[in-house]
Design a protein around this motif. Structure first.
Motif, PDB file in Angstrom:
ATOM      1  N   VAL A 110       0.844  -1.194   0.000  1.00 22.11           N
ATOM      2  CA  VAL A 110       0.000   0.000   0.000  1.00 22.11           C
ATOM      3  C   VAL A 110       0.877   1.240   0.000  1.00 22.11           C
ATOM      4  N   ASP A 111       0.618   2.154  -0.939  1.00 18.23           N
ATOM      5  CA  ASP A 111       1.367   3.412  -1.032  1.00 18.23           C
ATOM      6  C   ASP A 111       0.411   4.580  -0.803  1.00 18.23           C
ATOM      7  N   PRO A 112       0.141   4.929   0.465  1.00 17.47           N
ATOM      8  CA  PRO A 112      -0.811   6.010   0.735  1.00 17.47           C
ATOM      9  C   PRO A 112      -0.123   7.352   1.031  1.00 17.47           C
ATOM     10  N   ARG A 113      -0.912   8.398   0.916  1.00 14.97           N
ATOM     11  CA  ARG A 113      -0.440   9.725   1.327  1.00 14.97           C
ATOM     12  C   ARG A 113      -1.559  10.416   2.104  1.00 14.97           C
ATOM     13  N   ARG A 114      -1.142  11.296   2.986  1.00 11.23           N
ATOM     14  CA  ARG A 114      -2.116  11.988   3.834  1.00 11.23           C
ATOM     15  C   ARG A 114      -2.902  13.038   3.042  1.00 11.23           C
ATOM     16  N   VAL A 115      -4.185  13.102   3.349  1.00 14.19           N
ATOM     17  CA  VAL A 115      -5.036  14.184   2.852  1.00 14.19           C
ATOM     18  C   VAL A 115      -5.667  14.830   4.080  1.00 14.19           C
ATOM     19  N   TYR A 116      -5.301  16.080   4.348  1.00 12.98           N
ATOM     20  CA  TYR A 116      -5.801  16.761   5.538  1.00 12.98           C
ATOM     21  C   TYR A 116      -7.192  17.348   5.290  1.00 12.98           C
ATOM     22  N   VAL A 117      -8.040  17.254   6.314  1.00 13.95           N
ATOM     23  CA  VAL A 117      -9.383  17.836   6.248  1.00 13.95           C
ATOM     24  C   VAL A 117      -9.695  18.483   7.596  1.00 13.95           C
ATOM     25  N   ASP A 118     -10.594  19.455   7.575  1.00 11.60           N
ATOM     26  CA  ASP A 118     -10.986  20.098   8.836  1.00 11.60           C
ATOM     27  C   ASP A 118     -12.256  19.504   9.405  1.00 11.60           C
ATOM     28  N   SER A 119     -12.874  18.569   8.624  1.00 16.88           N
ATOM     29  CA  SER A 119     -14.106  17.937   9.086  1.00 16.88           C
ATOM     30  C   SER A 119     -14.299  16.636   8.320  1.00 16.88           C
TER      31      SER A 119
ATOM     32  N   MET B 104     -15.265  13.151   1.780  1.00 13.45           N
ATOM     33  CA  MET B 104     -15.956  12.348   0.759  1.00 13.45           C
ATOM     34  C   MET B 104     -16.288  10.946   1.256  1.00 13.45           C
ATOM     35  N   GLY B 105     -16.613  10.848   2.552  1.00 13.26           N
ATOM     36  CA  GLY B 105     -17.006   9.565   3.116  1.00 13.26           C
ATOM     37  C   GLY B 105     -15.860   8.636   3.433  1.00 13.26           C
ATOM     38  N   HIS B 106     -14.638   9.130   3.383  1.00  9.87           N
ATOM     39  CA  HIS B 106     -13.492   8.270   3.652  1.00  9.87           C
ATOM     40  C   HIS B 106     -13.230   8.139   5.154  1.00  9.87           C
ATOM     41  N   HIS B 107     -12.415   7.146   5.493  1.00  9.57           N
ATOM     42  CA  HIS B 107     -12.084   6.833   6.881  1.00  9.57           C
ATOM     43  C   HIS B 107     -11.129   7.896   7.412  1.00  9.57           C
ATOM     44  N   VAL B 108     -11.600   8.707   8.351  1.00 11.79           N
ATOM     45  CA  VAL B 108     -10.838   9.852   8.871  1.00 11.79           C
ATOM     46  C   VAL B 108     -10.318   9.523  10.260  1.00 11.79           C
ATOM     47  N   ILE B 109      -9.085   9.922  10.539  1.00 17.36           N
ATOM     48  CA  ILE B 109      -8.518   9.722  11.876  1.00 17.36           C
ATOM     49  C   ILE B 109      -7.935  11.039  12.377  1.00 17.36           C
ATOM     50  N   PRO B 110      -7.893  11.236  13.696  1.00 14.96           N
ATOM     51  CA  PRO B 110      -7.232  12.424  14.242  1.00 14.96           C
ATOM     52  C   PRO B 110      -5.728  12.288  14.109  1.00 14.96           C
ATOM     53  N   THR B 111      -5.033  13.394  13.986  1.00 15.00           N
ATOM     54  CA  THR B 111      -3.586  13.367  13.853  1.00 15.00           C
ATOM     55  C   THR B 111      -2.931  14.375  14.774  1.00 15.00           C
TER      56      THR B 111
ATOM     57  N   CYS C 214      -7.208  13.706   9.193  1.00 17.60           N
ATOM     58  CA  CYS C 214      -6.720  13.337   7.868  1.00 17.60           C
ATOM     59  C   CYS C 214      -7.268  11.980   7.462  1.00 17.60           C
ATOM     60  N   TRP C 215      -7.227  11.709   6.182  1.00 21.57           N
ATOM     61  CA  TRP C 215      -7.459  10.356   5.678  1.00 21.57           C
ATOM     62  C   TRP C 215      -6.301  10.013   4.761  1.00 21.57           C
TER      63      TRP C 215
ATOM     64  N   TYR D 256       8.598   5.803  11.576  1.00 18.69           N
ATOM     65  CA  TYR D 256       7.408   5.289  10.902  1.00 18.69           C
ATOM     66  C   TYR D 256       6.176   6.144  11.225  1.00 18.69           C
ATOM     67  N   ASP D 257       5.188   6.096  10.346  1.00 23.03           N
ATOM     68  CA  ASP D 257       3.929   6.800  10.585  1.00 23.03           C
ATOM     69  C   ASP D 257       3.086   5.951  11.533  1.00 23.03           C
ATOM     70  N   LEU D 258       3.239   6.180  12.821  1.00 15.60           N
ATOM     71  CA  LEU D 258       2.589   5.341  13.833  1.00 15.60           C
ATOM     72  C   LEU D 258       1.078   5.459  13.797  1.00 15.60           C
ATOM     73  N   GLU D 259       0.570   6.627  13.479  1.00 24.51           N
ATOM     74  CA  GLU D 259      -0.889   6.811  13.429  1.00 24.51           C
ATOM     75  C   GLU D 259      -1.497   5.956  12.323  1.00 24.51           C
ATOM     76  N   LEU D 260      -0.870   5.947  11.179  1.00 26.08           N
ATOM     77  CA  LEU D 260      -1.341   5.120  10.075  1.00 26.08           C
ATOM     78  C   LEU D 260      -1.262   3.640  10.438  1.00 26.08           C
ATOM     79  N   ILE D 261      -0.129   3.231  10.977  1.00 26.36           N
ATOM     80  CA  ILE D 261       0.088   1.813  11.282  1.00 26.36           C
ATOM     81  C   ILE D 261      -0.889   1.328  12.353  1.00 26.36           C
ATOM     82  N   GLN D 262      -1.081   2.132  13.395  1.00 31.85           N
ATOM     83  CA  GLN D 262      -2.023   1.750  14.448  1.00 31.85           C
ATOM     84  C   GLN D 262      -3.418   1.562  13.890  1.00 31.85           C
TER      85      GLN D 262
END
Length: 561
Positions: free
Chosen positions: A409-418, A423-430, A441-442, A487-493
């Motif tokens: 998987v090759d992901p990149r962060r997309v920041y959002v304020d809400s 667009m209905g994607h899985h959002v996590i706090p960062t 972000c998602w 490592y990106d611990l938030e993503l991995i967790q």
């Protein structure tokens, strides 16, 4: 005729076993017809993949009955993985398919509530038999080349639970999570291992050599079952894997090189102009892989980052790299890049399953699927989450087992304020705010080596791929690649919570502490690095020593036979 024979029933990587026997300087022949089985003086049955497909192939090739006759004849038999499981009456993996019915009992699926499944990695064996006259409760002598306390490489979702009824058959057990299963069978002429000795480094080669030297035939009257002392009961000694990754491509001169870039750019830029120069050359793939094996890498991953387009399948350069690497490297090998349907320049079509098969026959143990996994999940989601059965993930997992399929998987962060803006994607706090102070972000999945983003998030991807049959996640992070910032611990967790299959952390390692942090804070099964190993900035042994000092289980290196 006679001699040593290998039974290849047509699935998985048997080249590594052949190379291990060559390394031990033993000649062998392949079983090509049923009569060869009864002709053999010694027989090894290696197996990778599903129980049902193995038994069906044995039956269709008319191997099953001669195999039972051979084992009952008293001549030495060694079974590896499925070669062990086939001796039982059946397996939960394929309930309607009978085994060889030599040992009573059923092979069962691991409980997934307390651990990742497949059981993929290095784990300890606990010998439960001892030679008469040895009074130790915890024997330290070798048993058929198996050293008490040594770890070996396992890769399986199904196992035989240890019970008192299997005492006479059991030489060693292993614990994974809370479950104790039979990891070595030995009775009279039979020696079987659930682990893969040909992928277990020099420790595994010693087990093979012991069998070949005739120590596989031992009367069980000379051994006693150990009365278990609670203080020496087996424990879960599953180790954390350290994986060396080699990005392979052709340079401007047409040579195959290992390279590494910052944010996926593999070209040098040394004059400050911002103009890319030559492709970074960090070494030759086969030589580097052998070096990492000797330095203690638990696995080697090759990522073919150019896919060597316009090459006929049988002439792909990575096939030769795998063949040569597997001659001297006896740990698992993964190949990624180009695992998809392909058409040769002459118009001949090859399915992704065909491509994977070529890689397995050339020495790979696992294939890593990247962009094609994203496209497959997009179709899966568009089809109301109904499996099609024809994706690369499904077809390869069905033929070779889920443990053979890794999703890169090759992901990149997309920041959002809400969340409403995601667009209905899985959002996590960062904890790392975005450019406008965003605290959410998602993670957007990308294809084509990170050059193109898709409207699908990591959570959607990994959960769908697990449903399709994938056995492991290789989790990169474009934002961390080449930064040496950890490592990106938030993503991995987040991903670790989403799936029940093993996860490999990748992208960002720069110091020994980063490996400790990712293992402690995410409980990930493995951590991968590339550039810091290539440039010898952080040696593999330094990482392992650092982790051992902090009571994190890692494999010790056994450097010689």
């Amino acid at each position: 005729m006679g001699g040593l024979y290998l039974l290849d029933y047509g699935a998985g990587n048997v080249r590594s076993l052949a190379n291990a026997l060559n390394r031990l300087e033993y000649d062998f022949k392949w079983v090509k017809k049923p009569e060869d089985i009864l002709e053999a003086d010694k027989l090894i049955f290696p197996g990778v993949g599903a129980f049902g497909s193995a038994m069906e192939l044995l039956t269709s090739k008319n191997y099953a009955e001669p195999l039972k006759q051979y084992i009952k004849s008293g001549k030495p038999y060694m079974g590896i993985c499925v070669g062990l499981q086939a001796l039982f009456h059946g397996s939960e993996e394929n309930p309607n398919v009978p085994g060889l019915c030599i040992i009573p009992g059923t092979v069962k699926l691991f409980n997934k509530t307390d651990k990742a499944v497949p059981h993929m990695g290095w784990n300890e064996v606990f010998c439960v038999r001892r030679i008469n006259g040895i009074n130790e409760d915890y024997p330290q002598d070798d048993h058929h080349g198996i050293k008490q306390g040594t770890v070996y490489y396992f890769v399986h979702s199904y196992a035989v639970p240890f019970t008192d009824e299997l005492k006479e058959w059991t030489l060693a057990t292993t614990q994974y999570g809370k479950e104790i299963f039979v990891s070595v069978i030995q009775k009279d002429n039979i020696l079987c291992t659930q682990f893969h000795p040909e992928k277990s480094g020099y420790a595994g080669l010693k087990v093979l050599r012991s069998f070949l030297q005739g120590e596989g035939i031992v009367s069980n009257t000379s051994r006693q079952f150990i009365i278990r002392n609670p203080e020496i009961l087996p424990r879960d000694r599953f180790t954390k894997r350290i994986i060396a990754c080699l990005d392979v491509r052709t340079n401007d001169q047409g040579d195959l090189v290992v390279t590494k870039g910052d944010q996926y750019d593999v070209r040098e830029c040394n004059d400050g102009s911002g103009v890319s120069g030559q492709v970074r050359n960090l070494g030759k793939p086969v030589d580097l892989a052998r070096r990492y094996f000797e330095e203690g890498a638990d696995e080697i991953t090759f990522l073919n980052i150019t896919s060597f387009r316009n090459c006929p399948l049988t002439d792909l350069p990575m096939l030769e790299i795998l063949k040569r690497t597997s001659e001297t490297v006896f740990v698992p090998l993964t190949i990624g890049g180009g695992i998809r349907d392909v058409i040769d320049p002459d118009g001949k079509f090859h399915s992704a399953l065909d491509v994977a098969g070529e890689y397995f026959r050339s020495g790979a143990d696992k294939v890593s699927i990247g962009s094609d996994a994203v496209y497959a999940v997009e179709k899966y989601l568009a089809n109301d989450k109904k499996l099609s059965g024809d994706t690369a993930i499904e077809t390869i997992a069905r033929a070779y087992g889920s443990q053979a399929v890794v999703i890169s998987v090759d992901p990149r962060r997309v920041y959002v304020d809400s969340p409403a803006n995601a667009m209905g994607h899985h959002v996590i706090p960062t904890s790392y705010p975005g450019p406008k102070g965003e605290t959410l972000c998602w993670y957007q999945c990308t294809v084509k080596g990170g050059r193109e983003g898709r409207d699908i998030d990591v959570h959607q991807l990994v959960t769908a791929c697990e449903t399709m049959g994938a056995g492991e996640i290789l989790l990169n992070c474009m934002d961390k690649d080449g930064t040496n910032s950890g490592y990106d611990l938030e993503l991995i967790q987040d991903v670790k919570k989403a799936v029940n299959i093993p996860v490999i952390a990748s992208s960002g390692a720069g110091r020994e502490e980063h490996f400790e942090k990712v293992f402690v804070e995410t409980n990930v099964e493995a951590a991968l690095a590339a550039g810091i190993f290539h440039r010898r900035e952080v040696p593999i042994q330094s990482v392992k020593n650092y982790l051992k000092e902090r009571d994190i289980l890692v494999r010790d290196i056994i450097s010689t036979l």
